[in-house]
Write an enzyme that holds these catalytic residues in place. Sequence first.
Site, PDB file in Angstrom:
ATOM      1  N   LYS A 133       0.759  -1.215   0.121  1.00 40.64           N
ATOM      2  CA  LYS A 133       0.107  -0.017  -0.058  1.00 40.64           C
ATOM      3  C   LYS A 133       0.729   1.159  -0.126  1.00 40.64           C
ATOM      4  O   LYS A 133       1.728   1.240   0.807  1.00 40.64           O
ATOM      5  CB  LYS A 133      -0.962  -0.044   1.300  1.00 40.64           C
ATOM      6  CG  LYS A 133      -2.068  -1.033   1.238  1.00 40.64           C
ATOM      7  CD  LYS A 133      -3.116  -0.531   0.155  1.00 40.64           C
ATOM      8  CE  LYS A 133      -4.075  -1.582   0.362  1.00 40.64           C
ATOM      9  NZ  LYS A 133      -5.055  -1.293  -0.806  1.00 40.64           N
ATOM     10  N   ASP A 142      -0.250  -0.333  -4.518  1.00 43.67           N
ATOM     11  CA  ASP A 142      -1.622  -0.095  -4.684  1.00 43.67           C
ATOM     12  C   ASP A 142      -1.780   1.354  -4.034  1.00 43.67           C
ATOM     13  O   ASP A 142      -1.535   1.379  -2.897  1.00 43.67           O
ATOM     14  CB  ASP A 142      -2.578  -1.194  -4.001  1.00 43.67           C
ATOM     15  CG  ASP A 142      -4.103  -1.079  -4.305  1.00 43.67           C
ATOM     16  OD1 ASP A 142      -4.336   0.149  -4.765  1.00 43.67           O
ATOM     17  OD2 ASP A 142      -4.736  -1.617  -3.432  1.00 43.67           O
ATOM     18  N   GLU A 176      -1.125  -0.304  -9.186  1.00 41.01           N
ATOM     19  CA  GLU A 176      -2.817  -0.621  -8.983  1.00 41.01           C
ATOM     20  C   GLU A 176      -3.506   0.773  -8.726  1.00 41.01           C
ATOM     21  O   GLU A 176      -3.255   1.128  -7.725  1.00 41.01           O
ATOM     22  CB  GLU A 176      -2.904  -1.622  -7.994  1.00 41.01           C
ATOM     23  CG  GLU A 176      -4.296  -1.990  -7.692  1.00 41.01           C
ATOM     24  CD  GLU A 176      -4.811  -3.141  -6.854  1.00 41.01           C
ATOM     25  OE1 GLU A 176      -5.909  -3.247  -6.184  1.00 41.01           O
ATOM     26  OE2 GLU A 176      -3.822  -4.093  -6.752  1.00 41.01           O
ATOM     27  N   ASP A 204      -8.722  -1.058 -10.521  1.00 42.77           N
ATOM     28  CA  ASP A 204      -9.478  -1.704  -9.515  1.00 42.77           C
ATOM     29  C   ASP A 204     -10.878  -0.994  -9.180  1.00 42.77           C
ATOM     30  O   ASP A 204     -11.617  -1.240  -9.616  1.00 42.77           O
ATOM     31  CB  ASP A 204      -8.721  -1.910  -8.060  1.00 42.77           C
ATOM     32  CG  ASP A 204      -9.481  -2.348  -6.902  1.00 42.77           C
ATOM     33  OD1 ASP A 204     -10.630  -2.874  -6.997  1.00 42.77           O
ATOM     34  OD2 ASP A 204      -9.047  -2.241  -5.698  1.00 42.77           O
ATOM     35  N   LYS A 247     -12.768  -8.027  -7.836  1.00 43.84           N
ATOM     36  CA  LYS A 247     -13.277  -8.393  -6.543  1.00 43.84           C
ATOM     37  C   LYS A 247     -14.597  -8.851  -6.469  1.00 43.84           C
ATOM     38  O   LYS A 247     -15.593  -8.419  -7.096  1.00 43.84           O
ATOM     39  CB  LYS A 247     -13.061  -7.232  -5.704  1.00 43.84           C
ATOM     40  CG  LYS A 247     -11.641  -6.800  -5.522  1.00 43.84           C
ATOM     41  CD  LYS A 247     -11.513  -5.690  -4.612  1.00 43.84           C
ATOM     42  CE  LYS A 247      -9.979  -5.251  -4.450  1.00 43.84           C
ATOM     43  NZ  LYS A 247      -9.923  -4.094  -3.514  1.00 43.84           N
TER      44      LYS A 247
END
Length: 321
Positions: free
Chosen positions: A110, A138, A165, A188, A212
């Site tokens: 992250k 991400d 991401e 995403d 997801k």
Amino acid sequence: MTNGVPALDDILERLHVVALPMRVRFRGITVRELALIDGPAGWGEFGAFVEYEPPEAAAWLSSALEAAYRPAPAALRDRVPINATVPAVSAERVPEVLARFPGARTAKVKVAEPGQSLADDVARVNAVRESVPVVRVDANGGWSVDDAVEAAAALTADGELEYLEQPCATVEELAALRARVDVPIAADESIRKAEDPLRVVRAHAADIAVLKVAPLGGVARMLDIAAQIDIPIVVSSALDSSVGIGRGLLAAAALPELRHACGLGTGGLFVDDVAEPRVPVDGCLAVEPAVPDPARLAALAAPEPRRQWWIDRVCACHALI
């Protein structure tokens, strides 16, 4: 059941609301609340984040009802490679986090956390590189295009990145960034939060699609979207409990092709879970459903005011399905 949707009374009779404590802050939370449904076909998980309004959260409930009331699709593989997930911790805490992902050869880190600097991100990513050969980051849409260009240069100064991401928030920004950097771009939020989840692909704004299960409405819906996408797919968790992770593993196992490790290793972020924690073997998780333990369900039960909040939320979302 009306129009294929289970009756609300039946759902509520099968509902368990839990609060899972987290090891570190993730997405700004330290406790993950969600509702579980003990259905005739298995366990379903409804875990739309608390800030999501019913029109967005309804897809998450559809996913839970699919798992609880409908047969599962056939799996094409019995193991799925996963990435380690490294929250926005200090570089010094990286070894502690990675220890929960034995054998992982890919890590998602992250970055772009509010209140932190690019130097913090670089230090964290480089600490991960010392132990894991393949690193992806991400940003959760946290950068402008110019910031993302700067970050891509800084984060690749000491090694390659598998991909960035959701570096920017919009499809237009992703497309502009993709033209300016050599690092592959993964989408995403531009897929799971969009009215048209295929727009980012048609706009040639991404090299990889992160899908997801819960936000897209379930395994069947995710597989339908995947069939229309001509770029590689990574199946990822929405900070799911072991129940939701099981559905993600099933979705990944049902894909005809799986080129990248999946983001389904987030169970290690919880202090405790409703079922025995899944432990990766050689960087992979076995494809099997999770069955919550009654003692864990009782110990992790949310306080009554929060249980009622989730019941009200289920009712509001059920009316929209």
